[in-house]
Enzyme design. Sequence first.
Site, PDB file in Angstrom:
ATOM      1  N   HIS A 125       0.815  -1.203   0.000  1.00 52.92           N
ATOM      2  CA  HIS A 125       0.000   0.000   0.000  1.00 52.92           C
ATOM      3  C   HIS A 125       0.854   1.260   0.000  1.00 52.92           C
ATOM      4  O   HIS A 125       0.494   2.268  -0.611  1.00 52.92           O
ATOM      5  CB  HIS A 125      -0.915  -0.012   1.221  1.00 52.92           C
ATOM      6  CG  HIS A 125      -2.046   0.958   1.139  1.00 52.92           C
ATOM      7  ND1 HIS A 125      -3.179   0.726   0.399  1.00 52.92           N
ATOM      8  CD2 HIS A 125      -2.220   2.177   1.702  1.00 52.92           C
ATOM      9  CE1 HIS A 125      -3.998   1.758   0.511  1.00 52.92           C
ATOM     10  NE2 HIS A 125      -3.446   2.648   1.289  1.00 52.92           N
ATOM     11  N   HIS A 173     -10.372   2.706  -1.202  1.00 50.57           N
ATOM     12  CA  HIS A 173     -10.567   2.274   0.189  1.00 50.57           C
ATOM     13  C   HIS A 173     -11.352   0.965   0.156  1.00 50.57           C
ATOM     14  O   HIS A 173     -12.357   0.792   0.829  1.00 50.57           O
ATOM     15  CB  HIS A 173     -11.290   3.351   1.010  1.00 50.57           C
ATOM     16  CG  HIS A 173     -10.560   3.691   2.269  1.00 50.57           C
ATOM     17  ND1 HIS A 173     -11.165   3.791   3.496  1.00 50.57           N
ATOM     18  CD2 HIS A 173      -9.249   3.918   2.502  1.00 50.57           C
ATOM     19  CE1 HIS A 173     -10.264   4.089   4.420  1.00 50.57           C
ATOM     20  NE2 HIS A 173      -9.097   4.173   3.840  1.00 50.57           N
TER      21      HIS A 173
END
Length: 737
Positions: free
Chosen positions: A48, A94
């Site tokens: 990430h 998300h």
Amino acid sequence: MSVPLQDIEKVLKQHKLSQDDYAHIQKILGREPNLVEIGVFSAMWSEHCSYKSSKKHLSGFPTKAPWVIQGPGENAGVIDIGGGYAAVFKMESHNHPSFIEPYQGAATGVGGIMRDVFTMGARPIANLNALRFGNVINKDDISAHQRYLVRGVVSGIGGYGNCMGVPTIGGETSFDECYNGNILVNAFTLGLAKSDEIFYGRAEGMGNPVIYVGSKTGRDGLGGAVMSSDSFTEASKGLRPTVQVGDPFTEKLLLEACLELFKTDYVVGIQDMGAAGLTSSAFEMAGRSGSGMIMNLDKVPAREEGMMPYEFMLSESQERMLICARKGTEQAIIDIFEKWDLDCAVIGEVTGTGNMELFWHGEKCAEIPVDPVSEEAPVLDRPTSRPTYLDEIAKVTLADFDTVDNQAAFEKLISSMEVVDKGWIYQQYDSMVQTNTIKKGGELDASVIRIKENGVALAMSADCNVRFCYIDPYAGAAAAVIESGRNVAMSGATPKAVTDCLNYGNPENPEVMWQFAQGCLGIKEACAELNTPVIGGNVSLYNETNGKSVFPTPAIAMVGINEDQNNVLLSTFQKEGNTLYLVGESRSEFGGSLYMKELCGTVAGTIPAMDYDKERALWNLVIEANKKGLLSCAKDCSAGGVAIALAKMACVSSKGIVATMNVTDSRDIFAESMSRAIIEVAPENCAAFEAMLGDLKSEKIGTIGGDVFALNDVKMNLADMQEVYYTTFGKVIEGDL
């Protein structure tokens, strides 16, 4: 704080670090790391944060143009929109948090992307979203859960955006079984700033204070960046504590306090605390400047008792920022944030050591060189392999299936979840707050806002045909760029730049990695050909559950500029009696089409042909003809072809149409050939419009008017069609169908 050697394998596994990673960390530090340091490396080297699987393929994106002020590498990208103003925008994913806890996952996604934008000194003025869900129409547990996720995600997006006073003006929502195990929630924010007042995420100037502002730090979101860098399994159901909890009212205060601060000359640099929280913000700020930093973690405002350095560094509590300020301005900054009832604390200072030195009640608890954390993060050259399924599906054509009557096919398509109006969603969003919205959700194609400060309008659209991306990852990604640009151009705006959200499956699967690499190549080609540079974006991998990855989903958000906000072209019929043109070449192209998915039950075939010259010619025709006042409306043809494009226009405008389209096969009214648009022209402007067509193919297909929708052998009463179009979605999501 040291980690006993006998526990190191367990600790590395918990932090998703390999033995090679551990040896590398030891080499960087010149010693054994302690638990805080392992946590920092784990977060910064997660997929990430480090982009370790994707970085190789991201190089080479076109990122420059005369209008680009800031490209990738900062919190958000920036383009010049004229008159001394700039548009600041970015899109982020998300996905994992939203699947675990849909309301908070989606809400904090919106909050995070807004902070990325106002960190740059811009006031957020528009939100979009791109949402992908699984099957919602069945009566089984999977569809019931997907409907629950839709309700939670939409409520989270609306709740946060509405409280912030930022209009959500459009987006895209699609459904496919491939998302049953991993939904995708991509959030986009655009902000407005003066072009010479952009702020950057840097920490420089020895002795300058490092100041923490915003909410207090708690234990929520611990390990979020690492969690989002892995696949889901049955064990993932207990991951709820890794999802952050947002507070839009605090964020609103933080926004206003930051914008007040930006009017001063106190700020050297400012960074949002996003994924990996204090760790990523501190290391990124110092790393961009080649600086070091001292941070006293016991001075960080805490929400919970007994918190330790590891938790302060890795918490992903929301609504927090890190500021590097000019020395001597500390109290003035504290006064601003206290006025807005926000925590503000001087927690450290910039040094020239090149190291991040962390202290806990006066004792050093970690020391890590800044540069190696980012510069020496693993860059993986993962193996790639062309998926075997591609050869099989490429052979599939409509001839392999029973012929369906066009009327029955139309009634099936007009009621499909992909096509029907999503008013149930967008009516939960405040689209008119700030009073700048010209074209909002439900009004088809791009959304548009006015910029009162300089008289222009900004058009924006988020798009990706995931079926195209599945049958051809390269061309499908390019097609996403093309469609988002076409939607913007149909509003009369010139497409200028994109931000992306590259959502893919497990990169450890060579076939997924091949899909990703091909998608990047397709985006590079399309953005270069169409002169729409990539100015920022996001990569989301490991969208996989129990070994099943999502379809390649490179969502593209395009932003364009219309120099006259009073001349925005709409996408719905404007006046009875006006003439409709179909511009562009129509062929029997059904690969990856909505028709093949809904009527044949498969995603297969060969993607429709792309021609960048014809695409640019179509854009230029609409933009220039609109400047001359020749057009009444324009809409692109995409999912469902000409039939569905016309049907949507008829439903939204409450105007019927009788049209005839020349076809080779009667089903071609549903074909999805690219570079086509429906254009409405008043009779007195037809000759002038036709004179501008050049080499573009076109045909007059009909006239607006009446209370019936008719195209070739398809006919439906307008009122009946509107009933299906406007009520189906809500009934499905509420479980009434």
